[in-house]
Write a protein that holds these residues in place. Structure first.
Motif, mmCIF file in Angstrom:
data_model
loop_
_atom_site.group_PDB
_atom_site.id
_atom_site.type_symbol
_atom_site.label_atom_id
_atom_site.label_comp_id
_atom_site.label_asym_id
_atom_site.label_seq_id
_atom_site.Cartn_x
_atom_site.Cartn_y
_atom_site.Cartn_z
ATOM 1 N N LEU A 83 0.827 -1.206 0.000
ATOM 2 C CA LEU A 83 0.000 0.000 0.000
ATOM 3 C C LEU A 83 0.863 1.260 0.000
ATOM 4 C CD1 LEU A 83 -2.828 -1.155 2.419
ATOM 5 C CD2 LEU A 83 -3.091 -0.568 -0.012
ATOM 6 N N LYS A 84 1.946 1.249 0.760
ATOM 7 C CA LYS A 84 2.853 2.404 0.743
ATOM 8 C C LYS A 84 3.468 2.579 -0.646
ATOM 9 C CE LYS A 84 4.188 4.681 3.889
ATOM 10 N NZ LYS A 84 3.779 5.977 4.487
ATOM 11 N N ALA A 85 3.835 1.474 -1.292
ATOM 12 C CA ALA A 85 4.373 1.561 -2.651
ATOM 13 C C ALA A 85 3.321 2.138 -3.593
ATOM 14 C CB ALA A 85 4.829 0.182 -3.130
ATOM 15 N N ASP A 86 2.065 1.688 -3.444
ATOM 16 C CA ASP A 86 0.973 2.226 -4.263
ATOM 17 C C ASP A 86 0.805 3.725 -4.022
ATOM 18 O OD1 ASP A 86 0.530 -0.339 -5.155
ATOM 19 O OD2 ASP A 86 -1.316 -0.645 -3.989
ATOM 20 N N ASP B 141 -1.500 11.379 -9.093
ATOM 21 C CA ASP B 141 -2.855 10.829 -9.086
ATOM 22 C C ASP B 141 -3.392 10.931 -7.653
ATOM 23 O OD1 ASP B 141 -5.200 9.310 -9.155
ATOM 24 O OD2 ASP B 141 -4.300 7.682 -10.333
ATOM 25 N N ALA B 142 -3.978 12.086 -7.344
ATOM 26 C CA ALA B 142 -4.448 12.368 -5.984
ATOM 27 C C ALA B 142 -5.510 11.378 -5.531
ATOM 28 C CB ALA B 142 -4.973 13.794 -5.891
ATOM 29 N N SER B 143 -6.352 10.957 -6.429
ATOM 30 C CA SER B 143 -7.423 10.016 -6.082
ATOM 31 C C SER B 143 -6.833 8.664 -5.649
ATOM 32 C CB SER B 143 -8.359 9.836 -7.281
ATOM 33 O OG SER B 143 -9.339 8.883 -6.997
ATOM 34 N N ALA B 144 -5.891 8.138 -6.415
ATOM 35 C CA ALA B 144 -5.264 6.858 -6.074
ATOM 36 C C ALA B 144 -4.449 6.988 -4.790
ATOM 37 C CB ALA B 144 -4.384 6.380 -7.222
ATOM 38 N N GLU B 145 -3.794 8.123 -4.610
ATOM 39 C CA GLU B 145 -3.027 8.349 -3.394
ATOM 40 C C GLU B 145 -3.949 8.341 -2.177
ATOM 41 O OE1 GLU B 145 -0.131 11.678 -1.296
ATOM 42 O OE2 GLU B 145 -0.641 11.911 -3.416
ATOM 43 N N HIS B 146 -5.077 9.011 -2.284
ATOM 44 C CA HIS B 146 -6.047 9.051 -1.186
ATOM 45 C C HIS B 146 -6.576 7.650 -0.866
ATOM 46 C CE1 HIS B 146 -9.066 10.548 1.516
ATOM 47 N NE2 HIS B 146 -9.996 9.893 0.822
ATOM 48 N N ARG B 147 -6.880 6.859 -1.902
ATOM 49 C CA ARG B 147 -7.366 5.482 -1.678
ATOM 50 C C ARG B 147 -6.317 4.666 -0.920
ATOM 51 N NH1 ARG B 147 -9.122 5.869 -6.879
ATOM 52 N NH2 ARG B 147 -7.378 4.627 -7.661
ATOM 53 N N THR C 233 -6.136 5.748 2.683
ATOM 54 C CA THR C 233 -7.321 5.255 3.398
ATOM 55 C C THR C 233 -7.183 3.770 3.728
ATOM 56 O OG1 THR C 233 -8.696 6.893 2.273
ATOM 57 C CG2 THR C 233 -9.832 5.000 3.240
ATOM 58 N N GLU C 234 -6.623 2.998 2.796
ATOM 59 C CA GLU C 234 -6.443 1.557 3.033
ATOM 60 C C GLU C 234 -5.296 1.277 3.998
ATOM 61 O OE1 GLU C 234 -6.470 -1.037 -0.420
ATOM 62 O OE2 GLU C 234 -7.533 0.530 -1.556
ATOM 63 N N ILE C 235 -4.326 2.151 4.061
ATOM 64 C CA ILE C 235 -3.170 1.949 4.938
ATOM 65 C C ILE C 235 -3.546 2.090 6.410
ATOM 66 C CG2 ILE C 235 -0.973 2.997 5.702
ATOM 67 C CD1 ILE C 235 -0.405 3.594 2.751
ATOM 68 N N MET C 236 -4.445 3.003 6.724
ATOM 69 C CA MET C 236 -4.723 3.291 8.137
ATOM 70 C C MET C 236 -5.125 2.061 8.945
ATOM 71 S SD MET C 236 -3.650 6.238 8.147
ATOM 72 C CE MET C 236 -3.882 6.529 9.877
ATOM 73 N N PRO C 237 -6.074 1.227 8.471
ATOM 74 C CA PRO C 237 -6.405 0.043 9.283
ATOM 75 C C PRO C 237 -5.245 -0.962 9.360
ATOM 76 C CG PRO C 237 -7.876 0.211 7.366
ATOM 77 C CD PRO C 237 -6.966 1.381 7.338
#
Length: 149
Positions: A118-121, A130-136, A139-143
């Motif tokens: 996820l960090k690599a993504d 790509d702000a949208s992909a970065e935000h996704r 968001t997935e990294i936090m849990p």
């Protein structure tokens, strides 16, 4: 892991040969002898160097397998004790407990792998603006970060 072959092949192996055969370092072999995991090793009468007989080599190979699974010295001692008494229920419990330990390690590694991917993504998205992909990804990294604690 190499196998011993026949008893004649391992009649008088040196510590270097047993190390290569088992994958255990020479200091580990000396340590296992010192703490009693393996019996006192015979010595060459003229040089005083260790000479490992077939029974000791067989035990060393078994211990090398246990060590490669991450088994503790305490559990290796229990293994040898229960093996001597042929206590199948205790051996089953010992290996079941160690299998559960390894399963837990694998799960922790999976969480770490998910975090790294996820960090690599996230960084790839940032690199391509790509702000949208970065935000996704964030968001997935936090849990996943919470799982790592």
């Amino acid at each position: 892991m190499a196998t011993t072959g026949n008893a004649e092949d391992t009649a008088h192996l040196t510590i270097q040969e047993v190390s290569r055969l088992s994958g255990l370092s020479e200091p580990t072999l000396r340590y296992y002898e010192k703490i009693g995991l393996i019996d006192a090793v015979d010595r060459d009468a003229t040089s005083g160097h260790r000479r490992y007989g077939p029974a000791v080599v067989e035990k060393v190979e078994a211990l090398a397998c246990l060590r490669s699974s991450g088994m503790s010295v305490k559990d290796m001692r229990a293994y040898l004790r229960h093996l001597d008494t042929r206590d199948a229920s205790q051996l089953h419990e010992l290996f079941q407990r160690n299998a559960e330990r390894v399963a837990g390690e694998i799960e922790r590694l999976r969480v770490r792998l998910r975090y790294l991917r996820l960090k690599a993504d996230m960084w790839a998205a940032r690199d391509r603006d790509d702000a949208s992909a970065e935000h996704r990804a964030i968001t997935e990294i936090m849990p996943v970060i919470l799982e790592m604690r």
